[in-house]
Design an enzyme around this catalytic site. Structure first.
Site, PDB file in Angstrom:
ATOM      1  N   THR A 130       0.866  -1.176   0.000  1.00 19.50           N
ATOM      2  CA  THR A 130       0.000   0.000   0.000  1.00 19.50           C
ATOM      3  C   THR A 130       0.907   1.232   0.000  1.00 19.50           C
ATOM      4  O   THR A 130       2.136   1.108  -0.061  1.00 19.50           O
ATOM      5  CB  THR A 130      -0.874   0.039   1.269  1.00 19.50           C
ATOM      6  OG1 THR A 130      -0.022   0.278   2.405  1.00 19.50           O
ATOM      7  CG2 THR A 130      -1.648  -1.268   1.465  1.00 19.50           C
ATOM      8  N   LEU A 161       2.084  -8.303  11.123  1.00 17.94           N
ATOM      9  CA  LEU A 161       2.158  -6.854  11.339  1.00 17.94           C
ATOM     10  C   LEU A 161       1.332  -6.057  10.332  1.00 17.94           C
ATOM     11  O   LEU A 161       1.104  -4.861  10.545  1.00 17.94           O
ATOM     12  CB  LEU A 161       3.614  -6.367  11.250  1.00 17.94           C
ATOM     13  CG  LEU A 161       4.590  -6.874  12.297  1.00 17.94           C
ATOM     14  CD1 LEU A 161       5.556  -7.875  11.671  1.00 17.94           C
ATOM     15  CD2 LEU A 161       5.367  -5.736  12.943  1.00 17.94           C
ATOM     16  N   THR A 220      -1.244  -2.870  19.428  1.00 17.95           N
ATOM     17  CA  THR A 220      -0.899  -1.526  19.878  1.00 17.95           C
ATOM     18  C   THR A 220      -1.448  -1.241  21.280  1.00 17.95           C
ATOM     19  O   THR A 220      -2.451  -1.839  21.680  1.00 17.95           O
ATOM     20  CB  THR A 220      -1.484  -0.495  18.894  1.00 17.95           C
ATOM     21  OG1 THR A 220      -1.359   0.809  19.441  1.00 17.95           O
ATOM     22  CG2 THR A 220      -2.964  -0.744  18.621  1.00 17.95           C
ATOM     23  N   ASP A 221      -0.807  -0.291  21.954  1.00 21.11           N
ATOM     24  CA  ASP A 221      -1.334   0.122  23.271  1.00 21.11           C
ATOM     25  C   ASP A 221      -2.632   0.921  23.135  1.00 21.11           C
ATOM     26  O   ASP A 221      -3.335   1.141  24.119  1.00 21.11           O
ATOM     27  CB  ASP A 221      -0.285   0.945  24.043  1.00 21.11           C
ATOM     28  CG  ASP A 221       0.140   2.231  23.346  1.00 21.11           C
ATOM     29  OD1 ASP A 221      -0.315   2.492  22.221  1.00 21.11           O
ATOM     30  OD2 ASP A 221       0.942   2.986  23.945  1.00 21.11           O
ATOM     31  N   GLU A 222      -2.955   1.368  21.899  1.00 21.73           N
ATOM     32  CA  GLU A 222      -4.143   2.221  21.734  1.00 21.73           C
ATOM     33  C   GLU A 222      -5.437   1.469  22.023  1.00 21.73           C
ATOM     34  O   GLU A 222      -6.483   2.084  22.227  1.00 21.73           O
ATOM     35  CB  GLU A 222      -4.176   2.822  20.323  1.00 21.73           C
ATOM     36  CG  GLU A 222      -2.964   3.680  20.061  1.00 21.73           C
ATOM     37  CD  GLU A 222      -3.140   4.705  18.942  1.00 21.73           C
ATOM     38  OE1 GLU A 222      -4.271   4.900  18.487  1.00 21.73           O
ATOM     39  OE2 GLU A 222      -2.129   5.294  18.547  1.00 21.73           O
ATOM     40  N   LYS A 267      -8.000  -2.550  15.727  1.00 15.98           N
ATOM     41  CA  LYS A 267      -6.924  -3.365  16.320  1.00 15.98           C
ATOM     42  C   LYS A 267      -7.465  -4.147  17.517  1.00 15.98           C
ATOM     43  O   LYS A 267      -7.110  -5.312  17.726  1.00 15.98           O
ATOM     44  CB  LYS A 267      -5.740  -2.482  16.744  1.00 15.98           C
ATOM     45  CG  LYS A 267      -4.946  -1.861  15.611  1.00 15.98           C
ATOM     46  CD  LYS A 267      -4.235  -2.861  14.709  1.00 15.98           C
ATOM     47  CE  LYS A 267      -3.065  -3.547  15.381  1.00 15.98           C
ATOM     48  NZ  LYS A 267      -2.299  -4.370  14.389  1.00 15.98           N
TER      49      LYS A 267
END
Ligand code: NAD
Ligand code: DAU
Length: 350
Positions: free
Chosen positions: A37, A82, A131-133, A160
């Site tokens: 992409t 990933l 991710t920590d998000e 995620k």
């Protein structure tokens, strides 16, 4: 001998993971799958082209037929996943692309693993990089641990979080060997200049305004990308099935303080007068739903698997600036073409 499928290996973090696995484990065969992409760039891996234990496959993880065919023909021992749409601002403009790649794409990979590994689950591993998000936003205090409840706010973090739930569900329901890691903000070389640090480096270099959202009060916990790749290596090889690890730098910075530090480094590197680059700082309309603060507690990873971050932030940031200044062609290539239209649209009227 292991054959490992790494998805998203042409992106920022993926390229560091692929390089580490190819160079450190010559006995492994590394297959890098990437749709290329806007964020994927084979120039990130130009140094690996001649390595006999490395191969690239151009494929889109949203295409279940192709993914199944690949698993049928290649007997993978493991997946390190990933590939993702990774930019929060783009998720606000186009959430569906995030559902497609981050949710459907992940489920396509899980389905293929379930189907083609079913006779030998114990010898296989599905590592999901997250991710920590997913944990949402912190106030002034506290840290995310592995048991913090999920509370995603952006379409990116919601996608995620959803993918994390699917990965765990395939462990609990089908017995697939899975591990998940949730990492804080990475920085380093080959970072696409839509994200704060490389965008600011590029803009300062070109004497363009440096857009800081809101008042620049938001806090992020920055980790050197090669420390993340090392953590993935350690977790991939040592974690027990079904485990989750948080990865972070214990390195919290308010955006505005980080930008001032970067401006000072850039003044020095570019031979500008002290304070010159900081004049480019421009406060712009805040990001919608902007999470105030992220901070990761990585005690579990440090205590159980012995991983610690290796680099101080000032040193890492300086190395990062050096890389961008030394790799002008890379930067010019990724900021030409579509990037110009993206930038104009993203920052127009802010
Ligand atoms: P990136 O955007 O730089 O790279 C993503 C890669 O995935 C690109 O090479 C892209 O071509 C590929 N890709 C996208 N859609 C695809 C599809 N449908 N099929 C196949 N390939 C596709 O992202 P990044 O910053 O390197 O992040 C990598 C992973 O790490 C993501 O899962 C992200 O959620 C996670 N993560 C990132 C950070 C960070 O600070 N960047 C922190 C924690 C976790
Ligand atoms: O925490 C991990 C996450 O970190 C990853 O999962 C994401 O893939 C990655 O993109 C990153 O998300 P952030 O939104 O934190 O990163 P970004 O670089 O976009 O923004 C960092 C901070 O800087 C954030 O508070 C928003 C702010 N910002 C960002 C941009 C692009 C600005 O002030 N100006 C900008 O132009």
């Amino acid at each position: 001998m292991k054959k490992i499928l790494i998805t998203g290996g042409a992106g920022f973090i993926g390229s560091h993971v692929v390089r580490r696995m190819v160079n450190n484990y010559p006995q492994y065969e590394i297959v890098n799958l990437d749709a290329l992409t806007y964020a994927g760039n084979l120039a990130n891996l130009a140094d690996l082209e001649d390595k006999s234990n490395y191969r690239f496959v151009k494929m889109d993880i949203t295409n279940a037929v192709d993914i199944n065919q690949l698993f049928k023909t290649e007997d993978f021992d493991a997946v390190i996943h990933l590939a993702a749409e990774s930019h929060v601002d783009r998720s606000i403009t186009n959430p569906l692309a995030f559902v497609m790649t981050n949710v459907i794409g992940t489920v396509n990979l899980l389905n293929a693993a379930r189907e083609y590994w079913k006779d030998n689950y114990v010898a296989k591993r599905f590592y999901h990089v997250s991710t920590d998000e997913v944990y949402g936003a912190l106030g002034e205090t506290g840290m995310f641990t592995e048991s913090t409840a999920y509370d995603p706010h952006s379409p990116y973090s919601a996608s995620k979080a959803s993918s994390d739930h699917f990965v765990r569900a395939y462990h609990d329901t089908y017995g697939l060997d899975v591990v998940i890691s949730n990492c804080s903000n990475n920085y380093g070389s080959h970072h696409f200049p839509e994200k704060l640090i490389p965008l600011a480096i590029n803009n300062i270099k070109n004497n363009r305004a440096v857009p800081v959202y809101g008042k620049g009060e938001n806090v992020r916990d920055w980790l050197w990308v090669e420390d993340h790749a090392r953590a993935i290596d350690v977790i991939f090889h040592q974690a027990k099935s079904g485990e989750t690890y948080n990865i972070g730098g214990h390195n919290e910075w308010k955006n505005i303080d980080l930008i001032h530090l970067l401006c000072r480094i850039m003044d020095r590197k570019l031979g500008r007068e002290a304070g010159e680059s900081a004049k480019l700082i421009t406060f712009v309309t805040d990001r919608a739903g902007h999470d105030l603060r992220y901070a990761i507690d990585s005690t579990k990873l440090q205590k159980e698997l012995g991983w610690v971050p290796s680099l101080q932030f000032e040193e890492g940031l300086e190395k990062t600036v050096d890389w961008y200044l030394d790799n002008e062609e890379w930067l010019n290539n990724v900021t030409s073409g579509h990037y110009q239209a993206y930038y104009a649209n993203q920052y127009k009227g802010r």
